[in-house]
Enzyme design. Structure first.
Site, PDB file in Angstrom:
ATOM      1  N   GLN A 159      20.167  16.777 -76.495  1.00 34.83           N
ATOM      2  CA  GLN A 159      20.218  18.071 -75.808  1.00 34.83           C
ATOM      3  C   GLN A 159      21.111  19.055 -76.549  1.00 34.83           C
ATOM      4  O   GLN A 159      20.822  20.252 -76.606  1.00 34.83           O
ATOM      5  CB  GLN A 159      20.699  17.856 -74.359  1.00 34.83           C
ATOM      6  CG  GLN A 159      20.736  19.093 -73.507  1.00 34.83           C
ATOM      7  CD  GLN A 159      22.000  19.887 -73.680  1.00 34.83           C
ATOM      8  OE1 GLN A 159      23.076  19.318 -73.883  1.00 34.83           O
ATOM      9  NE2 GLN A 159      21.887  21.202 -73.613  1.00 34.83           N
ATOM     10  N   HIS A 203      18.167  14.157 -73.585  1.00 33.87           N
ATOM     11  CA  HIS A 203      17.173  14.249 -72.516  1.00 33.87           C
ATOM     12  C   HIS A 203      15.987  13.329 -72.827  1.00 33.87           C
ATOM     13  O   HIS A 203      15.624  13.139 -73.997  1.00 33.87           O
ATOM     14  CB  HIS A 203      16.608  15.668 -72.419  1.00 33.87           C
ATOM     15  CG  HIS A 203      17.565  16.699 -71.897  1.00 33.87           C
ATOM     16  ND1 HIS A 203      18.758  16.394 -71.292  1.00 33.87           N
ATOM     17  CD2 HIS A 203      17.465  18.055 -71.871  1.00 33.87           C
ATOM     18  CE1 HIS A 203      19.356  17.521 -70.919  1.00 33.87           C
ATOM     19  NE2 HIS A 203      18.603  18.544 -71.266  1.00 33.87           N
ATOM     20  N   ARG A 227      18.133  15.305 -63.114  1.00 31.33           N
ATOM     21  CA  ARG A 227      19.361  14.982 -63.846  1.00 31.33           C
ATOM     22  C   ARG A 227      19.631  13.481 -63.683  1.00 31.33           C
ATOM     23  O   ARG A 227      19.635  12.985 -62.548  1.00 31.33           O
ATOM     24  CB  ARG A 227      20.501  15.822 -63.235  1.00 31.33           C
ATOM     25  CG  ARG A 227      21.759  15.861 -64.018  1.00 31.33           C
ATOM     26  CD  ARG A 227      21.710  16.719 -65.244  1.00 31.33           C
ATOM     27  NE  ARG A 227      21.828  18.146 -65.010  1.00 31.33           N
ATOM     28  CZ  ARG A 227      21.692  19.064 -65.965  1.00 31.33           C
ATOM     29  NH1 ARG A 227      21.422  18.722 -67.213  1.00 31.33           N
ATOM     30  NH2 ARG A 227      21.808  20.345 -65.695  1.00 31.33           N
ATOM     31  N   LYS A 275      11.232  27.769 -66.477  1.00 25.03           N
ATOM     32  CA  LYS A 275      11.403  28.114 -67.898  1.00 25.03           C
ATOM     33  C   LYS A 275      10.423  27.344 -68.764  1.00 25.03           C
ATOM     34  O   LYS A 275       9.882  27.887 -69.732  1.00 25.03           O
ATOM     35  CB  LYS A 275      12.836  27.804 -68.351  1.00 25.03           C
ATOM     36  CG  LYS A 275      13.834  28.906 -67.994  1.00 25.03           C
ATOM     37  CD  LYS A 275      15.202  28.604 -68.577  1.00 25.03           C
ATOM     38  CE  LYS A 275      16.203  29.669 -68.159  1.00 25.03           C
ATOM     39  NZ  LYS A 275      17.577  29.350 -68.620  1.00 25.03           N
ATOM     40  N   GLN A 328      17.195  14.238 -67.418  1.00 32.52           N
ATOM     41  CA  GLN A 328      18.081  15.060 -68.239  1.00 32.52           C
ATOM     42  C   GLN A 328      19.546  14.628 -68.200  1.00 32.52           C
ATOM     43  O   GLN A 328      20.076  14.242 -67.166  1.00 32.52           O
ATOM     44  CB  GLN A 328      17.942  16.528 -67.808  1.00 32.52           C
ATOM     45  CG  GLN A 328      16.532  17.041 -68.035  1.00 32.52           C
ATOM     46  CD  GLN A 328      16.376  18.519 -67.805  1.00 32.52           C
ATOM     47  OE1 GLN A 328      15.402  18.923 -67.189  1.00 32.52           O
ATOM     48  NE2 GLN A 328      17.296  19.339 -68.295  1.00 32.52           N
ATOM     49  N   CYS A 373      16.561  23.812 -73.516  1.00 34.60           N
ATOM     50  CA  CYS A 373      16.590  22.492 -74.145  1.00 34.60           C
ATOM     51  C   CYS A 373      15.370  21.638 -73.810  1.00 34.60           C
ATOM     52  O   CYS A 373      14.771  21.016 -74.685  1.00 34.60           O
ATOM     53  CB  CYS A 373      17.871  21.758 -73.777  1.00 34.60           C
ATOM     54  SG  CYS A 373      18.287  21.856 -72.034  1.00 34.60           S
ATOM     55  N   SER A 388      25.090  16.602 -70.450  1.00 32.32           N
ATOM     56  CA  SER A 388      25.554  17.627 -71.392  1.00 32.32           C
ATOM     57  C   SER A 388      24.898  18.984 -71.157  1.00 32.32           C
ATOM     58  O   SER A 388      25.505  20.020 -71.450  1.00 32.32           O
ATOM     59  CB  SER A 388      25.288  17.183 -72.835  1.00 32.32           C
ATOM     60  OG  SER A 388      23.906  16.959 -73.004  1.00 32.32           O
ATOM     61  N   GLY A 389      23.682  18.976 -70.596  1.00 30.86           N
ATOM     62  CA  GLY A 389      22.993  20.232 -70.316  1.00 30.86           C
ATOM     63  C   GLY A 389      23.758  21.108 -69.339  1.00 30.86           C
ATOM     64  O   GLY A 389      23.550  22.321 -69.289  1.00 30.86           O
TER      65      GLY A 389
HETATM   66  C1  LIG Z   1      18.242  25.758 -69.535  1.00 33.89           C
HETATM   67  O1  LIG Z   1      17.952  26.454 -68.351  1.00 33.89           O
HETATM   68  C2  LIG Z   1      18.759  26.091 -67.248  1.00 33.89           C
HETATM   69  C3  LIG Z   1      18.210  26.796 -66.036  1.00 33.89           C
HETATM   70  O2  LIG Z   1      18.246  28.183 -66.152  1.00 33.89           O
HETATM   71  C4  LIG Z   1      20.212  26.438 -67.549  1.00 33.89           C
HETATM   72  O3  LIG Z   1      21.012  25.997 -66.491  1.00 33.89           O
HETATM   73  C5  LIG Z   1      20.626  25.723 -68.842  1.00 33.89           C
HETATM   74  O4  LIG Z   1      21.920  26.116 -69.217  1.00 33.89           O
HETATM   75  C6  LIG Z   1      19.669  26.029 -69.979  1.00 33.89           C
HETATM   76  N1  LIG Z   1      20.009  25.188 -71.132  1.00 33.89           N
HETATM   77  C7  LIG Z   1      19.976  25.628 -72.376  1.00 33.89           C
HETATM   78  C8  LIG Z   1      20.387  24.660 -73.427  1.00 33.89           C
HETATM   79  O5  LIG Z   1      19.626  26.754 -72.659  1.00 33.89           O
END
Ligand SMILES: *[C@@H]1O[C@H](CO)[C@@H](O)[C@H](O)[C@H]1NC(C)=O
Length: 243
Positions: free
Chosen positions: A222, A147, A140, A118, A60, A33, A63-64
């Site tokens: 997000q 976000h 966060r 990432k 952030q 995201c 919701s993430g």
């Molecule tokens: C983004 O990466 C984080 C760390 O690996 C993970 O916790 C999260 O679920 C991921 N979010 C999405 C929307 O892919």
């Protein structure tokens, strides 16, 4: 990140899935995201002046980390407002009226967490480059579902604020909110439940030579562009490819 699996933001790198058609064995990955939201804003500028280095600080939303994290933020906020102690369940520290380093796994050697790594790896893959240098700090904050990201950029060529704003305004899926007089810039609530990514505070970075740097502030939902909407757009592109 598996080799041969396209990682796609349809506005940014649809060419990476040009060979993909609906059928058994077709896998297309959705980026993280915070990467999607950053690259929606930065790609039109990268196309103009080529990003050399990018420094991202994120703010952030809950919701993430899923529905239960959103519930935790509600519950703790209610409790604290009512004079009760906040009870951390999912996150190790109090979430209401607080903020903390992103909860993803940390690489103990480098001190970077997975969310930050990432951003680095996925951007290189999506932009097809090993030349762009990226560092990130992911935090966060007690916001429900959009976000925010502060982004500092260094370019190979000069780029003015006017050029940047024009490129942003012309990029599909991006809206500019940048009103210096009234100090009106994107907020997570502006982006909540919206498909567009909102960009503002576009300004020349005074710490860099000539017009080689820009600062911007970005907000994106997000759940929508950061996850579900992007996946739906990938599916739509796949339907087009298969027609
Ligand atoms: C983004 O990466 C984080 C760390 O690996 C993970 O916790 C999260 O679920 C991921 N979010 C999405 C929307 O892919």
């Amino acid at each position: 990140m598996t080799e041969g699996v396209p990682l796609v933001i349809p506005e940014v790198n649809p060419h990476h899935m040009a060979h993909c058609k609906i059928g058994k064995g077709t896998i297309i990955a959705n980026p993280n995201c915070s990467t999607i939201i950053a690259l929606m804003a930065v790609t039109p500028l990268h196309k103009l002046a080529t990003v050399k280095r990018m420094i991202v600080s994120t703010y952030q939303a809950s919701s993430g980390a899923g529905a239960s994290a959103m519930e935790e933020l509600w519950e703790q906020t209610r409790d604290v407002v009512n004079g009760k102690p906040a009870a951390p369940k999912i996150f190790p520290v109090q979430y209401a009226f607080n903020l903390f380093s992103h909860n993803s796994d940390m690489d103990l050697d480098s001190g970077y967490n997975e969310e930050e790594l990432k951003m680095v790896k996925e951007t290189a893959k999506i932009w097809d480059t090993k030349d762009v240098k990226i560092t990130a700090t992911c935090i966060r904050v007690p916001v429900m579902r959009a976000h925010a990201e502060s982004i500092n950029l260094e370019f190979e060529k000069d780029i003015t604020v006017q050029e940047a704003n024009a490129a942003l305004a012309g990029f599909p899926g991006v809206s500019v909110i940048d009103d210096r007089v009234n100090n009106r810039h994107p907020t997570p609530l502006d982006a909540t439940n919206k498909e567009d990514v909102f960009v503002g505070r576009v300004r020349q970075d005074i710490s860099q030579a000539s017009k080689r740097g820009l600062d911007l502030f970005v907000c994106g939902d997000q759940i929508k562009k950061g996850a579900a909407l992007n996946a739906v757009q990938v599916a739509e592109q796949l339907v087009k490819n298969s027609a």
